[in-house]
Every structure is written in C-alpha cells, then in structure tokens.
Design a protein around this motif. Structure first.
Motif, PDB file in Angstrom:
ATOM      1  N   ASP A  90       0.867  -1.178   0.000  1.00 60.62           N
ATOM      2  CA  ASP A  90       0.000   0.000   0.000  1.00 60.62           C
ATOM      3  C   ASP A  90       0.904   1.228   0.000  1.00 60.62           C
ATOM      4  OD1 ASP A  90      -1.610   2.215   0.768  1.00 60.62           O
ATOM      5  OD2 ASP A  90      -3.127   0.845   1.512  1.00 60.62           O
ATOM      6  N   ASN A  91       1.601   1.478   1.130  1.00 63.63           N
ATOM      7  CA  ASN A  91       2.560   2.580   1.175  1.00 63.63           C
ATOM      8  C   ASN A  91       3.424   2.518   2.422  1.00 63.63           C
ATOM      9  OD1 ASN A  91       1.355   4.568   3.282  1.00 63.63           O
ATOM     10  ND2 ASN A  91      -0.373   4.104   1.950  1.00 63.63           N
ATOM     11  N   PHE A  92       4.516   3.219   2.359  1.00 61.42           N
ATOM     12  CA  PHE A  92       5.393   3.377   3.518  1.00 61.42           C
ATOM     13  C   PHE A  92       4.765   4.426   4.414  1.00 61.42           C
ATOM     14  CE2 PHE A  92       8.199   1.146   0.816  1.00 61.42           C
ATOM     15  CZ  PHE A  92       9.169   0.581   1.619  1.00 61.42           C
ATOM     16  N   LEU A  93       4.662   4.119   5.693  1.00 58.97           N
ATOM     17  CA  LEU A  93       4.062   5.057   6.635  1.00 58.97           C
ATOM     18  C   LEU A  93       5.108   5.900   7.343  1.00 58.97           C
ATOM     19  CD1 LEU A  93       1.372   2.716   8.245  1.00 58.97           C
ATOM     20  CD2 LEU A  93       1.042   4.424   6.441  1.00 58.97           C
ATOM     21  N   LYS A  94       6.161   5.248   7.871  1.00 63.17           N
ATOM     22  CA  LYS A  94       7.123   5.984   8.686  1.00 63.17           C
ATOM     23  C   LYS A  94       8.483   5.305   8.681  1.00 63.17           C
ATOM     24  CE  LYS A  94       7.608   8.219  13.156  1.00 63.17           C
ATOM     25  NZ  LYS A  94       6.984   8.493  14.436  1.00 63.17           N
ATOM     26  N   LEU A  95       9.530   6.125   8.666  1.00 63.95           N
ATOM     27  CA  LEU A  95      10.894   5.668   8.903  1.00 63.95           C
ATOM     28  C   LEU A  95      11.392   6.291  10.201  1.00 63.95           C
ATOM     29  CD1 LEU A  95      12.855   6.041   5.515  1.00 63.95           C
ATOM     30  CD2 LEU A  95      11.691   4.023   6.420  1.00 63.95           C
ATOM     31  N   GLY A  96      12.187   5.547  10.909  1.00 65.67           N
ATOM     32  CA  GLY A  96      12.885   6.071  12.075  1.00 65.67           C
ATOM     33  C   GLY A  96      14.373   5.950  11.821  1.00 65.67           C
ATOM     34  N   GLY A  97      15.070   7.082  11.808  1.00 61.45           N
ATOM     35  CA  GLY A  97      16.492   7.074  11.473  1.00 61.45           C
ATOM     36  C   GLY A  97      17.377   7.514  12.626  1.00 61.45           C
ATOM     37  N   PHE A  98      18.384   6.713  12.896  1.00 61.84           N
ATOM     38  CA  PHE A  98      19.366   7.004  13.945  1.00 61.84           C
ATOM     39  C   PHE A  98      20.734   7.151  13.297  1.00 61.84           C
ATOM     40  CE2 PHE A  98      15.958   4.583  15.816  1.00 61.84           C
ATOM     41  CZ  PHE A  98      15.685   5.263  16.992  1.00 61.84           C
ATOM     42  N   VAL A  99      21.434   8.226  13.640  1.00 63.15           N
ATOM     43  CA  VAL A  99      22.760   8.494  13.099  1.00 63.15           C
ATOM     44  C   VAL A  99      23.763   8.515  14.252  1.00 63.15           C
ATOM     45  CG1 VAL A  99      24.174  10.138  11.802  1.00 63.15           C
ATOM     46  CG2 VAL A  99      21.744   9.848  11.218  1.00 63.15           C
ATOM     47  N   ASN A 100      24.783   7.693  14.153  1.00 67.49           N
ATOM     48  CA  ASN A 100      25.866   7.660  15.129  1.00 67.49           C
ATOM     49  C   ASN A 100      26.730   8.897  14.873  1.00 67.49           C
ATOM     50  OD1 ASN A 100      28.022   7.035  16.784  1.00 67.49           O
ATOM     51  ND2 ASN A 100      28.451   5.060  15.850  1.00 67.49           N
ATOM     52  N   CYS A 101      26.743   9.842  15.834  1.00 68.95           N
ATOM     53  CA  CYS A 101      27.452  11.099  15.604  1.00 68.95           C
ATOM     54  C   CYS A 101      27.823  11.752  16.937  1.00 68.95           C
ATOM     55  CB  CYS A 101      26.597  12.054  14.776  1.00 68.95           C
ATOM     56  SG  CYS A 101      24.994  12.454  15.506  1.00 68.95           S
ATOM     57  N   ASN A 102      28.658  12.767  16.831  1.00 71.15           N
ATOM     58  CA  ASN A 102      28.997  13.579  18.001  1.00 71.15           C
ATOM     59  C   ASN A 102      27.865  14.558  18.288  1.00 71.15           C
ATOM     60  OD1 ASN A 102      31.593  12.470  18.524  1.00 71.15           O
ATOM     61  ND2 ASN A 102      32.422  13.670  16.817  1.00 71.15           N
ATOM     62  N   SER A 103      27.880  15.116  19.493  1.00 73.80           N
ATOM     63  CA  SER A 103      26.785  15.983  19.923  1.00 73.80           C
ATOM     64  C   SER A 103      26.680  17.270  19.120  1.00 73.80           C
ATOM     65  CB  SER A 103      26.916  16.311  21.413  1.00 73.80           C
ATOM     66  OG  SER A 103      28.127  17.002  21.652  1.00 73.80           O
ATOM     67  N   ASP A 104      27.739  17.693  18.430  1.00 70.61           N
ATOM     68  CA  ASP A 104      27.674  18.929  17.649  1.00 70.61           C
ATOM     69  C   ASP A 104      27.283  18.690  16.186  1.00 70.61           C
ATOM     70  OD1 ASP A 104      30.061  17.670  16.984  1.00 70.61           O
ATOM     71  OD2 ASP A 104      31.236  19.527  16.958  1.00 70.61           O
ATOM     72  N   PHE A 105      27.009  17.447  15.812  1.00 70.89           N
ATOM     73  CA  PHE A 105      26.594  17.127  14.445  1.00 70.89           C
ATOM     74  C   PHE A 105      25.107  17.433  14.292  1.00 70.89           C
ATOM     75  CE2 PHE A 105      25.172  14.267  11.047  1.00 70.89           C
ATOM     76  CZ  PHE A 105      26.124  14.522  10.074  1.00 70.89           C
ATOM     77  N   VAL A 106      24.735  18.161  13.238  1.00 70.27           N
ATOM     78  CA  VAL A 106      23.339  18.586  13.079  1.00 70.27           C
ATOM     79  C   VAL A 106      22.724  18.177  11.741  1.00 70.27           C
ATOM     80  CG1 VAL A 106      23.562  20.524  14.693  1.00 70.27           C
ATOM     81  CG2 VAL A 106      24.040  20.872  12.245  1.00 70.27           C
ATOM     82  N   ASP A 107      23.407  17.358  10.966  1.00 68.86           N
ATOM     83  CA  ASP A 107      22.932  17.006   9.631  1.00 68.86           C
ATOM     84  C   ASP A 107      22.260  15.639   9.551  1.00 68.86           C
ATOM     85  OD1 ASP A 107      23.703  19.408   8.357  1.00 68.86           O
ATOM     86  OD2 ASP A 107      25.776  18.711   8.237  1.00 68.86           O
ATOM     87  N   GLN A 108      21.653  15.197  10.649  1.00 70.86           N
ATOM     88  CA  GLN A 108      20.956  13.906  10.641  1.00 70.86           C
ATOM     89  C   GLN A 108      19.912  13.817   9.530  1.00 70.86           C
ATOM     90  OE1 GLN A 108      21.362  15.821  13.359  1.00 70.86           O
ATOM     91  NE2 GLN A 108      22.419  14.619  14.916  1.00 70.86           N
ATOM     92  N   PRO A 109      19.079  14.861   9.304  1.00 66.29           N
ATOM     93  CA  PRO A 109      18.087  14.753   8.228  1.00 66.29           C
ATOM     94  C   PRO A 109      18.720  14.512   6.859  1.00 66.29           C
ATOM     95  CG  PRO A 109      17.494  16.530   9.703  1.00 66.29           C
ATOM     96  CD  PRO A 109      18.884  16.088  10.095  1.00 66.29           C
ATOM     97  N   GLN A 110      19.846  15.142   6.588  1.00 65.12           N
ATOM     98  CA  GLN A 110      20.538  14.953   5.314  1.00 65.12           C
ATOM     99  C   GLN A 110      20.978  13.495   5.154  1.00 65.12           C
ATOM    100  OE1 GLN A 110      23.929  17.546   4.750  1.00 65.12           O
ATOM    101  NE2 GLN A 110      24.503  16.578   2.819  1.00 65.12           N
TER     102      GLN A 110
END
Length: 154
Positions: A90-110
């Motif tokens: 039918d369709n994809f409803l939701k993704l949950g994304g986790f990025v292993n990064c340092n606390s000052d990293f802000v590009d998780q959406p990218q």
C-alpha cells in the motif's frame, strides 16, 4: 516485470535476500495490514559496511550511502514479508532514522534523506512517508546508521 522491479533495475540496485537479525529479535512483524521492520544496519553480504561516527569517522557522503544501504535492507525485508508480490504494497508510513554522531553534528536529516530519497525513486508516491532523524552517541556494533520502518500492505 513490476514497475518497482524496473525502477530497482534502472537504479542499479540489487535487492539481497533478507538479512539475518544481528541479535535476539525478528527482522519484521506483521500485524493486520502493517509490517513493522526492525532497525536495519548498513550490512551487505553479512558484513557491516559503514562503521563509526558520521562527520568524524566517516564522511557525510558515506553516511548517506549507509542510509541507502539500510533502506535496501528494509526493501529486502518488505519483499520477504509480502512474498515478493509488490501489488501487496500500500505505502510506507514511517521511517525512524538514527545516526551515530557527536553531539555537535546537526545534519541527521541529510543523512536519512539517503533512505527517504531511495524509497521515492523506487516506489514513487507509495514510498513517501513520515519520519524522524536523530543523532545518537553510539549505535550497536559501532554502525553509522540504523533505520526502521512501518509499512502498510494490502
């Protein structure tokens, strides 16, 4: 050939057999018309490909590739859950994304856009979804990205 298979072929992607769970869980659970896909790692041929912190140990570009690989594994799990019958999607409803990064990293959406963009390229409107993208100070086995999915089937 189904249009999704044609899209996969045109993108030069090979959908592997469903990856084995890396711990004590199942790769997916089906409840009514919803497939819950466990968090997928950037695994290819049974090997972890992208390890470490994005923006520190690996580049943003490799982080995006890691998210794409997680997404390929999500597609593999979905394909198994519907016995290869793409007409059941039918369709994809939701993704949950986790990025292993340092606390000052802000590009998780990218980074998680690697997966989101791939879903839309393969599945079109049916691939569009809600999602979250967050940073984590560590992920299991030092993987760089982990993504889970909630998918509606017919």
């Amino acid at each position: 050939m189904h249009v999704f298979e044609e899209n996969i072929k045109q993108l030069g992607i090979e959908i592997p057999d469903m990856p084995n769970a890396l711990a004590n869980y199942v790769p997916y659970k089906l409840s009514n018309s919803i497939v819950y896909v466990s968090g997928q790692a950037p695994v290819m041929n049974g090997k972890l490909i992208y390890k470490g912190k994005v923006g520190n140990d690996i580049s943003i570009e490799d982080g995006i590739k890691a998210a794409e690989l997680c997404c390929i594994n999500i597609i593999s799990v979905l394909k198994k859950s519907i016995n290869g019958d793409w007409n059941k999607l039918d369709n994809f409803l939701k993704l949950g994304g986790f990025v292993n990064c340092n606390s000052d990293f802000v590009d998780q959406p990218q980074i998680i856009n690697g997966a989101s963009d791939l879903l839309v390229k393969v599945f079109g409107e049916q691939g569009k979804h809600s999602r979250f993208a967050v940073g984590s100070n560590s992920l299991p086995m030092n993987i760089s990205v982990e993504i889970d999915a909630i998918i509606k089937i017919k």
